[in-house]
Design an enzyme around this catalytic site. Structure first.
Site, PDB file in Angstrom:
ATOM      1  N   LYS A  88       0.854  -1.189   0.000  1.00  0.00           N
ATOM      2  CA  LYS A  88       0.000   0.000   0.000  1.00  0.00           C
ATOM      3  C   LYS A  88       0.892   1.241   0.000  1.00  0.00           C
ATOM      4  CE  LYS A  88      -4.295   1.174   2.337  1.00  0.00           C
ATOM      5  NZ  LYS A  88      -4.963   1.070   3.638  1.00  0.00           N
TER       6      LYS A  88
HETATM    7  C1  E4P Z   1      -8.237   1.567   4.002  1.00  0.00           C
HETATM    8  O1  E4P Z   1      -7.484   1.114   3.233  1.00  0.00           O
HETATM    9  C2  E4P Z   1      -8.164   2.921   4.582  1.00  0.00           C
HETATM   10  O2  E4P Z   1      -6.923   3.117   5.162  1.00  0.00           O
HETATM   11  C3  E4P Z   1      -9.274   3.079   5.564  1.00  0.00           C
HETATM   12  O3  E4P Z   1     -10.464   2.551   4.995  1.00  0.00           O
HETATM   13  C4  E4P Z   1      -9.468   4.477   6.068  1.00  0.00           C
HETATM   14  O4  E4P Z   1     -10.637   4.518   6.842  1.00  0.00           O
HETATM   15  P1  E4P Z   1     -10.989   5.715   7.836  1.00  0.00           P
HETATM   16  O5  E4P Z   1     -11.294   6.926   7.036  1.00  0.00           O
HETATM   17  O6  E4P Z   1     -12.192   5.211   8.590  1.00  0.00           O
HETATM   18  O7  E4P Z   1      -9.785   5.885   8.716  1.00  0.00           O
END
Ligand code: E4P
Length: 219
Positions: A88
């Protein structure tokens, strides 16, 4: 549509797996910190546990470097943990360069922190396997998270990109349904919005009546 769970909590991952709907896992540095996972070795060990639980489903492990050399080094270290680890990478200039490098080297990627169609276009052009538009965080500032999914889905279809849309930052069950309609390939969210999809009062009332009638008929 595939379902990923957005957590570093092993119990939640097991619960989603037991439900029979788990296709993969996403994490981020905040989610790892929430589970108290600190230090390079512990972080890698935790990813190994998640990758095993995910049973071949993709597991996104997020780099914390912000320069190309640092991201590249972290990516190679993470990729060695298990074959289902996806790197990622944030949507920044060196992140785009890293996406291209990893794609050219056969390593799957997830470009995170996507908030516009332009960013989604650049990530796809750089060969990202997945992009993560953050629906909830867009809605939080009164923009239209699902509208962005629509726009990206249309753009990728017109341009025939293979990059998959992984709708992230899901706040509720309706986001899951709307993301599915808008053309997301995958949603990633905590367990509770997934379990929320189960709920309907008429299901509960209907089941109660079926069981009561059965009891009456079998006295
Ligand atoms: C996923 O890959 C993201 O990092 C995550 O869904 C972010 O979510 P949030 O906005 O609830 O922190």
């Amino acid at each position: 549509m595939r379902f990923f769970i957005d957590t570093a909590n092993l119990d939640q991952i097991k619960e989603a797996k037991d439900l029979g709907i788990l296709d993969g896992v996403t994490t981020n540095p905040s989610l790892m910190a929430k589970e108290g996972i600190k230090g390079k070795r512990n972080i890698k060990n935790h990813y190994a546990k998640i990758a095993e639980l995910a049973d071949g489903g993709d597991v996104s492990a997020e780099v914390i470097s912000t320069d190309f050399e640092g991201m590249k080094k972290e990516a190679h270290e993470f990729a060695k943990i298990a074959p289902n680890i996806v790197i990622k990478v944030p949507m920044i200039k060196d992140g785009v360069k890293t996406l291209r490098y990893l794609s050219d080297n056969g390593i799957k990627t997830n470009c995170t922190l996507i908030f516009s169609a332009g960013q989604a276009l650049l990530a796809a052009k750089a060969g990202a396997s997945y992009i993560s538009p953050f629906i909830g965080r867009i809605d939080d500032i009164t923009w239209d998270g699902i509208g962005l999914i629509n726009q990206i889905a249309e753009m990728y279809a017109v341009q025939m990109f293979d990059t998959e849309i992984l709708a992230a930052s899901i706040r509720n069950s309706n986001h899951i349904v709307q993301a599915a309609i808008a053309g997301a390939d995958i949603v990633t969210c905590p367990l509770s919005p997934i379990l929320g999809l189960l709920k309907h009062p008429l299901t509960d009332i209907g089941l109660e009546k079926f069981l009561a009638d059965h009891r009456k008929g079998n006295k």
